[in-house]
Design an enzyme around this catalytic site. Structure first.
Site, PDB file in Angstrom:
ATOM      1  N   GLU A 194      27.374  56.948  30.864  1.00 36.80           N
ATOM      2  CA  GLU A 194      28.084  55.817  30.249  1.00 36.80           C
ATOM      3  C   GLU A 194      28.027  55.820  28.716  1.00 36.80           C
ATOM      4  OE1 GLU A 194      26.547  52.287  32.131  1.00 36.80           O
ATOM      5  OE2 GLU A 194      27.221  52.923  34.107  1.00 36.80           O
ATOM      6  N   ASN A 235      28.413  61.414  33.294  1.00 37.09           N
ATOM      7  CA  ASN A 235      28.725  60.441  34.351  1.00 37.09           C
ATOM      8  C   ASN A 235      29.180  59.120  33.735  1.00 37.09           C
ATOM      9  OD1 ASN A 235      28.492  59.726  37.227  1.00 37.09           O
ATOM     10  ND2 ASN A 235      26.780  58.407  36.630  1.00 37.09           N
ATOM     11  N   HIS A 271      32.864  52.526  41.006  1.00 33.45           N
ATOM     12  CA  HIS A 271      32.534  51.145  41.407  1.00 33.45           C
ATOM     13  C   HIS A 271      33.845  50.365  41.354  1.00 33.45           C
ATOM     14  CE1 HIS A 271      28.223  51.768  41.321  1.00 33.45           C
ATOM     15  NE2 HIS A 271      28.311  52.303  40.121  1.00 33.45           N
ATOM     16  N   GLU A 301      28.987  57.242  42.557  1.00 37.27           N
ATOM     17  CA  GLU A 301      28.385  55.921  42.802  1.00 37.27           C
ATOM     18  C   GLU A 301      29.345  54.997  43.532  1.00 37.27           C
ATOM     19  OE1 GLU A 301      26.605  54.173  39.294  1.00 37.27           O
ATOM     20  OE2 GLU A 301      25.952  56.118  38.520  1.00 37.27           O
ATOM     21  N   ASP A 303      31.238  52.305  45.466  1.00 37.96           N
ATOM     22  CA  ASP A 303      31.174  51.122  46.331  1.00 37.96           C
ATOM     23  C   ASP A 303      32.454  50.334  46.130  1.00 37.96           C
ATOM     24  OD1 ASP A 303      30.446  49.944  43.845  1.00 37.96           O
ATOM     25  OD2 ASP A 303      28.371  49.595  44.471  1.00 37.96           O
TER      26      ASP A 303
END
Ligand code: XIL
Length: 383
Positions: A194, A235, A271, A301, A303
């Protein structure tokens, strides 16, 4: 032969299941990039209620031996989940489900800076070691997460006014110690996490302020020296499709590649929510341009959160989004890992950080597979 019969049996069941779900499916909502709050780390202290024993048997709709993991292994891809260290230790069904369904894991928290390096001269690896041991006992691969981030840093890093050389030394020492400890045992590291903000500029962090923009290459170099075999990733979130942020990520990694910095891939966090998610074709185009730089892509990651109260329609949409994103990944030779940020709604970061949102994962809080689970299974069986 028996395996083929199992898969055939499973496909029939799957078709019946999908037919049953069809009336629930609505056309997908228009895709806009999801706004992401600045995440303030929330210590995760779940108070688990007992898992009802009646739910411990595997779903009767599945042919014996069929799981996400068995199908992924037949396709030669990694299917993974982030792991919370507490339940892995305390709740046997958590580890059983994890090892049955996944062949890769990421530490949700225990490899982060504040966990492994709480004081300047103290490293603390017991929780991370337990996770890597678990992975090896169950023949799973480990994604290391994460070496350089602006969150979950210990006070000693944040509170000091650093000289450039001093902070570079801290970062190099941290990376060579952590990566060196797991040399040969971690297949891929999220080296820098990030580093780009929502406007596409380099994020103002202690690392950027103290070292300057070359903290990024310094981190990749140090990781490469500590484990020359490990795959090294940049990432980030909200850079899955096409847009300002994914352009900025592309430019950053293109520059690193062109200058010979040892970077091997980009992690797309993914996400997303049932109402806001990138269009699959945009994700495919983004993966394609990153691959053209010679980079791998991991979905790192995923979701898909739902605003409470969750409806059947939400669950059907969620399943569709999971399935579409896995489909895109499986279609791209460079996309070799598809990792979820957890696997059971019993343990997820979502309700702590996105108030009023929940149910983002593929098993319910009683470890029962949700429609999203069957959507992933269907994609893996089909490829
Ligand atoms: C989250 C964890 O899930 C939480 O338990 C913790 O409190 C905060 O961090 N992007 C990342 C992950 O790269 O490390 C974050 O994990 C979620 C967002």
């Amino acid at each position: 032969m028996e395996r083929q019969r199992d898969i055939f049996g499973f496909l029939i069941i799957l078709l019946i299941f999908l037919a049953a779900c069809t009336p629930m499916l609505n056309p997908p909502p228009p895709a806009t990039p999801a706004p992401q709050p600045t995440v303030t780390p929330v210590p995760s202290t779940p108070t688990p209620s007992p898992v009802p024993t009646a739910t411990r048997t595997p779903s009767p709709t599945l042919a014996p031996g069929v799981s996400l993991r068995t199908l992924a292994e037949a396709q030669n891809v990694y299917i993974g989940a982030a792991v919370a260290a507490g339940p892995l230790q305390d709740e046997p069904i958590y580890g059983e489900t994890l090892a049955r369904e996944f062949n890769m894991l990421t530490a949700e928290n225990v490899m982060k800076f504040e966990s492994v390096h709480p004081d300047p001269k103290t490293y603390s690896f017991s929780a991370a070691d337990a996770l890597v041991d678990f992975a090896e006992e169950h023949a799973m691969q480990v994604r290391g997460h994460t070496l350089v981030w602006h969150n979950q840093l210990p006070p000693w890093v944040i509170e000091k006014k650093w000289e450039r050389d001093e902070l570079s030394k801290v970062l190099e020492d941290h990376i060579s110690t952590v990566v060196g400890r797991y040399r040969g045992r971690v297949v891929a590291w999220d080296v820098v996490n990030e580093a780009i903000d929502d406007n596409g500029s380099l994020r103002q962090t202690v690392w950027l302020e103290g070292i300057g923009p070359d903290y990024i290459e310094l981190a990749f170099q140090a990781a490469h020296e500590a484990d020359p075999e490990a795959l090294l990733f940049y990432n980030d979130y909200n850079g899955e499709g096409l847009g300002r942020k994914s352009d900025a990520i592309y430019e950053l990694v293109q520059d690193l590649v062109q200058r010979g910095v040892p970077i091997h891939g980009v992690g797309l966090q993914m996400h997303v929510s049932v109402g806001r998610h990138p269009l699959p074709e945009k994700v495919a185009a983004n993966i394609q341009r990153l691959s053209a730089l010679g980079l791998k892509v991991h979905i790192t990651e995923m979701d898909v959160r739902i605003e409470s109260p969750t409806t059947e329609t939400d669950l059907a949409r969620q399943a569709q989004i999971y399935g579409e994103m896995l489909h895109v990944c499986l279609a791209a030779p460079s996309c070799e890992a598809f990792v979820l940020w957890g696997f059971t709604d019993r343990y997820s970061w979502i309700p702590d950080v996105f108030y009023g949102w929940n149910d983002a994962l593929i098993f319910d809080p009683s470890y029962q597979p949700k429609p999203a689970y069957y959507a992933l299974l269907g994609e893996l069986a089909e490829k």
